[in-house]
Design an enzyme around this catalytic site. Sequence first.
Site, PDB file in Angstrom:
ATOM      1  N   TYR A 166     -16.452  52.953 -37.908  1.00 33.37           N
ATOM      2  CA  TYR A 166     -16.013  54.330 -37.683  1.00 33.37           C
ATOM      3  C   TYR A 166     -14.741  54.625 -38.464  1.00 33.37           C
ATOM      4  CZ  TYR A 166     -12.201  52.968 -34.496  1.00 33.37           C
ATOM      5  OH  TYR A 166     -11.052  52.440 -33.972  1.00 33.37           O
ATOM      6  N   ARG A 197     -11.611  52.802 -47.057  1.00 32.32           N
ATOM      7  CA  ARG A 197     -11.714  51.829 -45.954  1.00 32.32           C
ATOM      8  C   ARG A 197     -13.111  51.833 -45.337  1.00 32.32           C
ATOM      9  NH1 ARG A 197      -7.420  52.164 -41.186  1.00 32.32           N
ATOM     10  NH2 ARG A 197      -8.698  53.970 -40.614  1.00 32.32           N
ATOM     11  N   ARG A 234     -34.628  45.400 -30.214  1.00 30.59           N
ATOM     12  CA  ARG A 234     -33.450  44.564 -29.962  1.00 30.59           C
ATOM     13  C   ARG A 234     -33.661  43.124 -30.420  1.00 30.59           C
ATOM     14  NH1 ARG A 234     -30.841  41.318 -26.344  1.00 30.59           N
ATOM     15  NH2 ARG A 234     -28.585  41.658 -26.218  1.00 30.59           N
ATOM     16  N   HIS A 268     -30.848  40.130 -32.316  1.00 35.55           N
ATOM     17  CA  HIS A 268     -29.475  40.026 -32.835  1.00 35.55           C
ATOM     18  C   HIS A 268     -29.401  40.063 -34.365  1.00 35.55           C
ATOM     19  CE1 HIS A 268     -28.983  38.872 -28.697  1.00 35.55           C
ATOM     20  NE2 HIS A 268     -27.666  38.822 -28.819  1.00 35.55           N
ATOM     21  N   LYS A 308     -13.115  48.124 -39.537  1.00 33.90           N
ATOM     22  CA  LYS A 308     -12.946  49.164 -38.515  1.00 33.90           C
ATOM     23  C   LYS A 308     -14.278  49.347 -37.771  1.00 33.90           C
ATOM     24  CE  LYS A 308     -10.555  53.538 -37.705  1.00 33.90           C
ATOM     25  NZ  LYS A 308      -9.651  53.076 -36.670  1.00 33.90           N
ATOM     26  N   GLU A 332      -0.983  43.713 -33.859  1.00 26.37           N
ATOM     27  CA  GLU A 332      -0.970  45.193 -33.942  1.00 26.37           C
ATOM     28  C   GLU A 332      -1.184  45.745 -32.545  1.00 26.37           C
ATOM     29  OE1 GLU A 332      -4.420  46.609 -36.152  1.00 26.37           O
ATOM     30  OE2 GLU A 332      -5.725  45.206 -35.119  1.00 26.37           O
ATOM     31  N   LEU A 336      -5.986  45.656 -38.685  1.00 27.18           N
ATOM     32  CA  LEU A 336      -6.604  46.749 -39.436  1.00 27.18           C
ATOM     33  C   LEU A 336      -5.540  47.302 -40.382  1.00 27.18           C
ATOM     34  CD1 LEU A 336      -9.201  48.567 -39.593  1.00 27.18           C
ATOM     35  CD2 LEU A 336      -7.875  50.224 -38.308  1.00 27.18           C
TER      36      LEU A 336
HETATM   37  N1  PDD Z   1      -7.150  53.750 -34.476  1.00 27.85           N
HETATM   38  N2  PDD Z   1      -5.094  49.238 -35.647  1.00 27.85           N
HETATM   39  C1  PDD Z   1      -6.133  49.558 -34.844  1.00 27.85           C
HETATM   40  C2  PDD Z   1      -6.754  48.484 -34.020  1.00 27.85           C
HETATM   41  C3  PDD Z   1      -6.616  50.881 -34.801  1.00 27.85           C
HETATM   42  O1  PDD Z   1      -7.665  51.181 -34.021  1.00 27.85           O
HETATM   43  C4  PDD Z   1      -5.985  51.879 -35.579  1.00 27.85           C
HETATM   44  C5  PDD Z   1      -6.458  53.311 -35.583  1.00 27.85           C
HETATM   45  C6  PDD Z   1      -4.901  51.504 -36.397  1.00 27.85           C
HETATM   46  C7  PDD Z   1      -4.196  52.495 -37.287  1.00 27.85           C
HETATM   47  O2  PDD Z   1      -5.035  52.919 -38.334  1.00 27.85           O
HETATM   48  P1  PDD Z   1      -4.886  54.365 -39.002  1.00 27.85           P
HETATM   49  O3  PDD Z   1      -3.468  54.506 -39.390  1.00 27.85           O
HETATM   50  O4  PDD Z   1      -5.799  54.320 -40.157  1.00 27.85           O
HETATM   51  O5  PDD Z   1      -5.285  55.382 -37.954  1.00 27.85           O
HETATM   52  C8  PDD Z   1      -4.501  50.185 -36.408  1.00 27.85           C
HETATM   53  C9  PDD Z   1      -7.786  55.041 -34.457  1.00 27.85           C
HETATM   54  C10 PDD Z   1      -6.841  56.166 -34.611  1.00 27.85           C
HETATM   55  C11 PDD Z   1      -8.661  55.154 -33.223  1.00 27.85           C
HETATM   56  O6  PDD Z   1      -9.307  54.158 -32.908  1.00 27.85           O
HETATM   57  O7  PDD Z   1      -8.727  56.213 -32.610  1.00 27.85           O
END
Ligand code: PDD
Length: 285
Positions: A33, A52, A100, A102, A147, A180, A205
């Site tokens: 996403y 990304r 389904r 895996h 992501k 993070e 991320l």
């Molecule tokens: N989340 N780390 C994680 C685990 C994240 O889910 C996100 C962003 C970030 C920051 O990434 P960016 O600057 O590209 O938004 C770091 C989004 C906003 C969400 O899941 O809603």
Amino acid sequence: MSRIAYVNGQYVPHLSAAVHIEDRGYQFSDGVYEVIAIHKGKLIDMDGHMVRLSRSLSELEIAWPVGPRSLDMIIRQVIRRNRIRDGIVYMQITRGVAPRNHAFPAHHDSALVVTAKRFPPFDFDAANKGVDVITTPEIRWQRRDIKTVSLLGNCLAKEEAARAGAYEAWFVEGDGMITEGTSSNAWIITTDGQLITRNTSNSILNGITRLSILKIAKEQGVKFVERAFSLEEAKSAKEAFTSSTTSFVKPVIRIDGDPVGDGKVGPLSTKLLAYYGVHMKAQAA
Ligand code: PDD
């Protein structure tokens, strides 16, 4: 006005938008996403988000559901149909529907969902309030650079933060190093004014906001280093903040209940937030 979502080729009322029960995103969280900010109707850092997205898809060998150009058009159409000026667009691509099993299906038609949500315009000039973060053991998988919609570890930690009355939880590895936040990147500013955020690897991320803040720091001559930092360092830092597409630069004034620095929003966090506002406004001009 009722919200409109895009689901696999159709613009449908948000209320009745649905995907198949055997979508692999639903069954295995087999999908990726992106969340992109919209300011004055313009997409912020669209190129970075697309780069990304492309990487996430390729790491998981998920095919583009439509070409990048068509995806761009769909995103803009969703924003237009929902009449969003400030807010976010959310897009999700999964490996699609398959019995389904895996292992990957031999062939797949990726599924695409795009939604948009309106937020009140952010006032970059208003006095900025700081937030609390808690820390929690890093329990997630080892490909946090992708992501993916596989976010259960993030959800558990965010729930822990919510129950503690905190805004965010920062993950801490066994060696005491912070990775993070649950949905943001973590930053500290040392007592001698150096900005620190973790270097990119499979551990975090690579936030698009993170990249923009680093660019701003470079342009403004702010000393910075990309390296892992410990919870201990964070607790003795002068300032701290957390960054994401939805929170921009969010000053952190307490970690696990202990004040960061003097417990007030610091000058460098304030300055970086202001510059980030300029960065957004420039793209919306
Ligand atoms: N989340 N780390 C994680 C685990 C994240 O889910 C996100 C962003 C970030 C920051 O990434 P960016 O600057 O590209 O938004 C770091 C989004 C906003 C969400 O899941 O809603």
